[in-house]
Motif scaffolding. Structure first.
Motif, PDB file in Angstrom:
ATOM      1  N   GLY A  54     -16.490 -24.556 -17.669  1.00  0.00           N
ATOM      2  CA  GLY A  54     -15.105 -24.887 -17.371  1.00  0.00           C
ATOM      3  C   GLY A  54     -14.239 -23.666 -17.151  1.00  0.00           C
ATOM      4  N   ARG A  55     -14.846 -22.578 -16.695  1.00  0.00           N
ATOM      5  CA  ARG A  55     -14.117 -21.322 -16.487  1.00  0.00           C
ATOM      6  C   ARG A  55     -14.114 -20.948 -15.016  1.00  0.00           C
ATOM      7  NH1 ARG A  55     -16.995 -18.087 -21.359  1.00  0.00           N
ATOM      8  NH2 ARG A  55     -16.082 -19.300 -23.030  1.00  0.00           N
ATOM      9  N   ARG A  56     -13.469 -21.742 -14.225  1.00  0.00           N
ATOM     10  CA  ARG A  56     -13.410 -21.473 -12.790  1.00  0.00           C
ATOM     11  C   ARG A  56     -11.976 -21.255 -12.366  1.00  0.00           C
ATOM     12  NH1 ARG A  56     -15.900 -25.896  -9.287  1.00  0.00           N
ATOM     13  NH2 ARG A  56     -14.359 -27.134 -10.366  1.00  0.00           N
ATOM     14  N   ILE A  57     -11.800 -20.392 -11.388  1.00  0.00           N
ATOM     15  CA  ILE A  57     -10.502 -20.199 -10.730  1.00  0.00           C
ATOM     16  C   ILE A  57     -10.783 -20.161  -9.241  1.00  0.00           C
ATOM     17  CG2 ILE A  57      -8.544 -18.662 -10.356  1.00  0.00           C
ATOM     18  CD1 ILE A  57      -8.875 -17.667 -13.178  1.00  0.00           C
ATOM     19  N   GLY A  58     -10.069 -20.953  -8.481  1.00  0.00           N
ATOM     20  CA  GLY A  58     -10.234 -20.966  -7.033  1.00  0.00           C
ATOM     21  C   GLY A  58      -9.195 -20.077  -6.372  1.00  0.00           C
ATOM     22  N   THR A  59      -9.592 -19.400  -5.308  1.00  0.00           N
ATOM     23  CA  THR A  59      -8.641 -18.635  -4.505  1.00  0.00           C
ATOM     24  C   THR A  59      -8.667 -19.199  -3.090  1.00  0.00           C
ATOM     25  OG1 THR A  59     -10.272 -16.966  -3.906  1.00  0.00           O
ATOM     26  CG2 THR A  59      -8.940 -16.527  -5.850  1.00  0.00           C
ATOM     27  N   VAL A  60      -7.505 -19.468  -2.559  1.00  0.00           N
ATOM     28  CA  VAL A  60      -7.393 -20.042  -1.219  1.00  0.00           C
ATOM     29  C   VAL A  60      -6.405 -19.201  -0.413  1.00  0.00           C
ATOM     30  CG1 VAL A  60      -6.838 -22.087   0.128  1.00  0.00           C
ATOM     31  CG2 VAL A  60      -7.852 -22.354  -2.133  1.00  0.00           C
ATOM     32  N   THR A  61      -6.832 -18.804   0.776  1.00  0.00           N
ATOM     33  CA  THR A  61      -5.967 -18.077   1.706  1.00  0.00           C
ATOM     34  C   THR A  61      -5.868 -18.902   2.980  1.00  0.00           C
ATOM     35  OG1 THR A  61      -6.791 -16.009   0.778  1.00  0.00           O
ATOM     36  CG2 THR A  61      -5.582 -15.854   2.846  1.00  0.00           C
ATOM     37  N   PRO A  62      -4.943 -19.859   3.016  1.00  0.00           N
ATOM     38  CA  PRO A  62      -4.848 -20.736   4.180  1.00  0.00           C
ATOM     39  C   PRO A  62      -4.277 -20.023   5.401  1.00  0.00           C
ATOM     40  CG  PRO A  62      -3.131 -21.270   2.589  1.00  0.00           C
ATOM     41  CD  PRO A  62      -3.967 -20.194   1.981  1.00  0.00           C
ATOM     42  N   ASP A  63      -4.717 -20.502   6.565  1.00  0.00           N
ATOM     43  CA  ASP A  63      -4.193 -19.993   7.827  1.00  0.00           C
ATOM     44  C   ASP A  63      -3.048 -20.865   8.342  1.00  0.00           C
ATOM     45  OD1 ASP A  63      -6.067 -17.947   7.937  1.00  0.00           O
ATOM     46  OD2 ASP A  63      -7.526 -19.208   8.976  1.00  0.00           O
ATOM     47  N   SER A  64      -3.097 -22.147   8.005  1.00  0.00           N
ATOM     48  CA  SER A  64      -2.069 -23.083   8.448  1.00  0.00           C
ATOM     49  C   SER A  64      -1.942 -24.194   7.407  1.00  0.00           C
ATOM     50  CB  SER A  64      -2.437 -23.683   9.809  1.00  0.00           C
ATOM     51  OG  SER A  64      -3.573 -24.511   9.682  1.00  0.00           O
ATOM     52  N   PHE A  65      -1.021 -25.112   7.650  1.00  0.00           N
ATOM     53  CA  PHE A  65      -0.803 -26.197   6.699  1.00  0.00           C
ATOM     54  C   PHE A  65      -2.026 -27.102   6.577  1.00  0.00           C
ATOM     55  CE2 PHE A  65       0.797 -30.428   5.529  1.00  0.00           C
ATOM     56  CZ  PHE A  65       1.355 -30.103   4.303  1.00  0.00           C
ATOM     57  N   ARG A  66      -2.860 -27.137   7.612  1.00  0.00           N
ATOM     58  CA  ARG A  66      -4.077 -27.965   7.565  1.00  0.00           C
ATOM     59  C   ARG A  66      -4.985 -27.588   6.392  1.00  0.00           C
ATOM     60  NH1 ARG A  66      -7.010 -26.312  11.773  1.00  0.00           N
ATOM     61  NH2 ARG A  66      -5.487 -24.778  12.349  1.00  0.00           N
ATOM     62  N   ASP A  67      -4.921 -26.334   5.947  1.00  0.00           N
ATOM     63  CA  ASP A  67      -5.777 -25.850   4.875  1.00  0.00           C
ATOM     64  C   ASP A  67      -5.266 -26.228   3.484  1.00  0.00           C
ATOM     65  OD1 ASP A  67      -7.364 -24.660   6.830  1.00  0.00           O
ATOM     66  OD2 ASP A  67      -6.183 -22.819   6.782  1.00  0.00           O
ATOM     67  N   ALA A  68      -4.132 -26.901   3.409  1.00  0.00           N
ATOM     68  CA  ALA A  68      -3.577 -27.299   2.116  1.00  0.00           C
ATOM     69  C   ALA A  68      -4.497 -28.285   1.395  1.00  0.00           C
ATOM     70  CB  ALA A  68      -2.193 -27.914   2.296  1.00  0.00           C
ATOM     71  N   ARG A  69      -5.302 -28.999   2.125  1.00  0.00           N
ATOM     72  CA  ARG A  69      -6.220 -29.965   1.517  1.00  0.00           C
ATOM     73  C   ARG A  69      -7.183 -29.274   0.545  1.00  0.00           C
ATOM     74  NH1 ARG A  69      -9.545 -34.798   4.276  1.00  0.00           N
ATOM     75  NH2 ARG A  69     -10.771 -35.328   2.450  1.00  0.00           N
ATOM     76  N   ALA A  70      -7.658 -28.090   0.899  1.00  0.00           N
ATOM     77  CA  ALA A  70      -8.572 -27.350   0.018  1.00  0.00           C
ATOM     78  C   ALA A  70      -7.892 -27.025  -1.308  1.00  0.00           C
ATOM     79  CB  ALA A  70      -9.036 -26.070   0.703  1.00  0.00           C
ATOM     80  N   ILE A  71      -6.616 -26.692  -1.256  1.00  0.00           N
ATOM     81  CA  ILE A  71      -5.854 -26.416  -2.477  1.00  0.00           C
ATOM     82  C   ILE A  71      -5.785 -27.671  -3.338  1.00  0.00           C
ATOM     83  CG2 ILE A  71      -3.579 -25.788  -3.373  1.00  0.00           C
ATOM     84  CD1 ILE A  71      -3.227 -24.199  -0.690  1.00  0.00           C
ATOM     85  N   GLY A  72      -5.440 -28.784  -2.712  1.00  0.00           N
ATOM     86  CA  GLY A  72      -5.320 -30.050  -3.440  1.00  0.00           C
ATOM     87  C   GLY A  72      -6.625 -30.513  -4.052  1.00  0.00           C
ATOM     88  N   GLU A  73      -7.735 -30.343  -3.327  1.00  0.00           N
ATOM     89  CA  GLU A  73      -9.032 -30.780  -3.855  1.00  0.00           C
ATOM     90  C   GLU A  73      -9.445 -29.976  -5.073  1.00  0.00           C
ATOM     91  OE1 GLU A  73     -11.528 -30.474  -0.434  1.00  0.00           O
ATOM     92  OE2 GLU A  73     -10.952 -32.458   0.328  1.00  0.00           O
ATOM     93  N   LEU A  74      -9.272 -28.668  -5.015  1.00  0.00           N
ATOM     94  CA  LEU A  74      -9.616 -27.838  -6.176  1.00  0.00           C
ATOM     95  C   LEU A  74      -8.724 -28.167  -7.368  1.00  0.00           C
ATOM     96  CD1 LEU A  74     -10.209 -24.330  -4.568  1.00  0.00           C
ATOM     97  CD2 LEU A  74     -11.867 -25.691  -5.834  1.00  0.00           C
ATOM     98  N   PHE A  75      -7.424 -28.268  -7.132  1.00  0.00           N
ATOM     99  CA  PHE A  75      -6.488 -28.525  -8.218  1.00  0.00           C
ATOM    100  C   PHE A  75      -6.740 -29.890  -8.843  1.00  0.00           C
ATOM    101  CE2 PHE A  75      -2.385 -29.457 -10.165  1.00  0.00           C
ATOM    102  CZ  PHE A  75      -2.183 -28.294 -10.885  1.00  0.00           C
ATOM    103  N   ARG A  76      -7.068 -30.867  -8.029  1.00  0.00           N
ATOM    104  CA  ARG A  76      -7.346 -32.213  -8.532  1.00  0.00           C
ATOM    105  C   ARG A  76      -8.579 -32.233  -9.426  1.00  0.00           C
ATOM    106  NH1 ARG A  76      -7.557 -36.361  -3.874  1.00  0.00           N
ATOM    107  NH2 ARG A  76      -9.460 -35.208  -3.517  1.00  0.00           N
TER     108      ARG A  76
END
Length: 145
Positions: A54-76
């Motif tokens: 349970g020791r994970r941290i995700g890093t996301v560097t989106p190029d556009s708003f379309r990439d926001a889904r990756a942020i939401g999936e990890l956070f969820r």
């Protein structure tokens, strides 16, 4: 780039658009394990061992708003996410921050600004520990009384 421009970019006063010179899209270490990416290659998550503990941290560097889904999936999934919005246009970056604000509100998380256009999203069960000087012990190494 001139020295004044470099100094201004280093201080964060202007955007440094010379980042492209440091990246080579054709770079390969030659250690292809044969495994396909499970997620978008711009999303990096720790190894399976860290996932088990349970020791994970995700890093996301989106190029556009379309990439926001990756942020939401990890956070969820309960993974803290570092959003680096430095590669985005200002309007899209604002939309992603608004999306993240709704995400943390809906899932009872929190958001913290790390630096210019870099944010940390933490789920409800995650504690953020600051390095404030007031929280250090007084009887430690530097106490010379």
């Amino acid at each position: 780039m001139g020295s004044v421009r470099k100094a201004s970019a280093w201080l964060g006063l202007v955007d440094d658009n010379d980042d492209e010179r440091y990246y080579d899209d054709d770079y390969s270490e030659g250690t292809d394990s044969g495994e396909a990416w499970v997620t978008d290659p711009r999303v990096k998550v720790a190894t399976d061992t860290a996932e088990e503990k349970g020791r994970r941290i995700g890093t996301v560097t989106p190029d556009s708003f379309r990439d926001a889904r990756a942020i939401g999936e990890l956070f969820r999934e309960g993974v803290p996410v570092i959003m680096n919005l430095t590669a985005m246009e200002a309007a899209d970056a604002k939309r992603v921050v608004d999306f993240a604000a709704g995400l943390i509100f809906g899932l009872r998380g929190s958001i913290e600004r790390v630096s210019t256009r870099v944010f940390l999203l933490t789920p409800a069960h995650t504690e953020i520990v600051n390095g404030d000087p007031g929280g250090h012990r007084t009887d430690g190494f530097f106490n010379q009384s």
